[in-house]
Design a protein around this motif. Structure first.
Motif, PDB file in Angstrom:
ATOM      1  N   ALA A 137      -0.769  -8.250  -3.930  1.00 53.50           N
ATOM      2  CA  ALA A 137      -0.260  -7.962  -5.199  1.00 53.50           C
ATOM      3  C   ALA A 137      -1.583  -7.476  -6.192  1.00 53.50           C
ATOM      4  O   ALA A 137      -1.291  -7.372  -7.352  1.00 53.50           O
ATOM      5  CB  ALA A 137       0.496  -8.816  -5.651  1.00 53.50           C
ATOM      6  N   ALA A 194       0.047  -7.693 -19.911  1.00 58.52           N
ATOM      7  CA  ALA A 194       0.697  -6.811 -18.738  1.00 58.52           C
ATOM      8  C   ALA A 194       0.284  -7.499 -17.555  1.00 58.52           C
ATOM      9  O   ALA A 194       1.254  -7.476 -16.410  1.00 58.52           O
ATOM     10  CB  ALA A 194       0.723  -5.497 -18.792  1.00 58.52           C
ATOM     11  N   ASP A 195      -1.075  -7.640 -17.163  1.00 60.78           N
ATOM     12  CA  ASP A 195      -1.299  -8.035 -15.889  1.00 60.78           C
ATOM     13  C   ASP A 195      -0.658  -9.563 -15.421  1.00 60.78           C
ATOM     14  O   ASP A 195      -0.472 -10.032 -14.465  1.00 60.78           O
ATOM     15  CB  ASP A 195      -3.055  -8.271 -15.885  1.00 60.78           C
ATOM     16  N   GLU A 218       2.056 -10.849 -16.905  1.00 62.80           N
ATOM     17  CA  GLU A 218       3.269 -10.584 -16.515  1.00 62.80           C
ATOM     18  C   GLU A 218       3.696 -10.337 -15.093  1.00 62.80           C
ATOM     19  O   GLU A 218       4.581 -10.462 -14.448  1.00 62.80           O
ATOM     20  CB  GLU A 218       4.056  -9.852 -17.320  1.00 62.80           C
ATOM     21  N   THR A 219       2.684  -9.137 -14.723  1.00 67.99           N
ATOM     22  CA  THR A 219       2.909  -8.896 -13.365  1.00 67.99           C
ATOM     23  C   THR A 219       2.780  -9.886 -12.285  1.00 67.99           C
ATOM     24  O   THR A 219       3.126 -10.024 -11.480  1.00 67.99           O
ATOM     25  CB  THR A 219       1.666  -7.467 -13.104  1.00 67.99           C
ATOM     26  N   LYS A 251       5.589 -12.290 -12.303  1.00 64.10           N
ATOM     27  CA  LYS A 251       6.400 -11.599 -11.403  1.00 64.10           C
ATOM     28  C   LYS A 251       6.349 -11.774  -9.881  1.00 64.10           C
ATOM     29  O   LYS A 251       7.515 -12.137  -9.092  1.00 64.10           O
ATOM     30  CB  LYS A 251       6.819 -10.318 -11.762  1.00 64.10           C
ATOM     31  N   ALA A 252       5.117 -11.477  -9.463  1.00 63.55           N
ATOM     32  CA  ALA A 252       4.946 -11.400  -8.114  1.00 63.55           C
ATOM     33  C   ALA A 252       4.831 -12.917  -7.578  1.00 63.55           C
ATOM     34  O   ALA A 252       5.436 -13.074  -6.542  1.00 63.55           O
ATOM     35  CB  ALA A 252       3.580 -10.889  -7.904  1.00 63.55           C
TER      36      ALA A 252
END
Length: 262
Positions: free
Chosen positions: A175, A248-249, A251-252, A255-256
């Motif tokens: 990811a 944003a990173d 949050e990514t 989520k991953a």
């Protein structure tokens, strides 16, 4: 200090600024500074933090009674003035000053918690301050981790015997978030596991606290002292992700991690 070719150059910034690299590797990382704007920006950030520490906490000689006690303990016939001079220039004093500055910088909430007589749920704001402070201390240290490995089967067993329960360790390389290793932080007098991941030149600290150790809080994204934090609760644990990476990173990443299989 002689780094291997596989060392993350970001982790060598502190060694470079501390003068711990040999001349050949110091020249090599200087070339990397010139070629990599992100790495050069990291050096500038660390230098700015050091200037702030020196400005807010100028170097002071240790108390005379402390000098006498140490001299008596080691039975060395140095004069107090000479010994005091050596103590005041020793890196340990700078490390202590950095820790004190971080505590002052992040507010008095953490101090109140440490000094209060009885334990209990940690206020959410205080938890956030302590988690960010732990991330900052790790960035200032020569290495931000206690165990260095990209193999989750190496990192997870390392925690066994050091804390009551080893954390959930996920390989997120696919990811874009490489596992760097892990360390143990102390949040509210409780030792807790922290995993460290890397994306580009940024490090992400992911700390897992027992959900009962933190006061009820709204899970979400916050910015504290210029660092993004993201929290969520899963399977009885409250996770805190901290980094200077873009929101944003982060949050990514979260989520991953939440969606990955153990």
């Amino acid at each position: 200090m002689t780094p291997s070719s596989q060392d993350d150059p970001t982790l060598l910034v502190h060694a470079y600024l501390d003068g711990e690299l040999d001349p050949a590797h110091a020249l090599e990382i200087e070339r990397q500074f010139a070629a990599d704007p992100a790495l050069a920006a990291e050096r500038e950030r660390v230098e700015a933090l050091r200037r702030l520490i020196e400005e807010k906490l100028p170097r002071e000689a240790p108390p005379a009674n402390l000098v006498r006690r140490i001299e008596a303990a080691i039975a060395t016939p140095r004069t107090s003035a000479r010994f005091a001079s050596r103590l005041s220039s020793h890196p340990t004093w700078r490390a202590l000053a950095a820790s004190v500055l971080l505590a002052l910088f992040l507010g008095s909430g953490s101090t109140w918690f440490v000094l209060r007589p009885s334990p209990g749920p940690i206020p959410a704001g205080t938890t956030a301050d302590m988690v960010v402070a732990s991330h900052l201390r790790a960035l200032m240290a020569p290495q931000p981790i206690d165990v260095a490995s990209s193999d989750r089967h190496t990192v997870k067993p390392w925690f066994n015997g050091r804390i009551p329960e080893a954390p959930r360790v996920i390989d997120l390389a696919n990811a874009g978030f490489a596992l760097v290793g892990g360390r143990i932080d102390v949040i509210g007098r409780v030792p807790v596991p922290t995993l460290v991941y890397r994306i580009r030149q940024h490090l992400i600290s992911l700390t897992a606290l027992p959900a009962s150790a933190a006061a009820p809080m709204t899970v979400g994204l916050r910015n504290i002292a210029g660092y993004n934090t993201l929290t969520w609760t899963d399977n009885g644990l409250t996770y805190w992700a901290v980094s200077d990476v873009a929101a944003a990173d982060l949050e990514t990443f979260a989520k991953a991690f939440r969606e990955a299989s153990p």
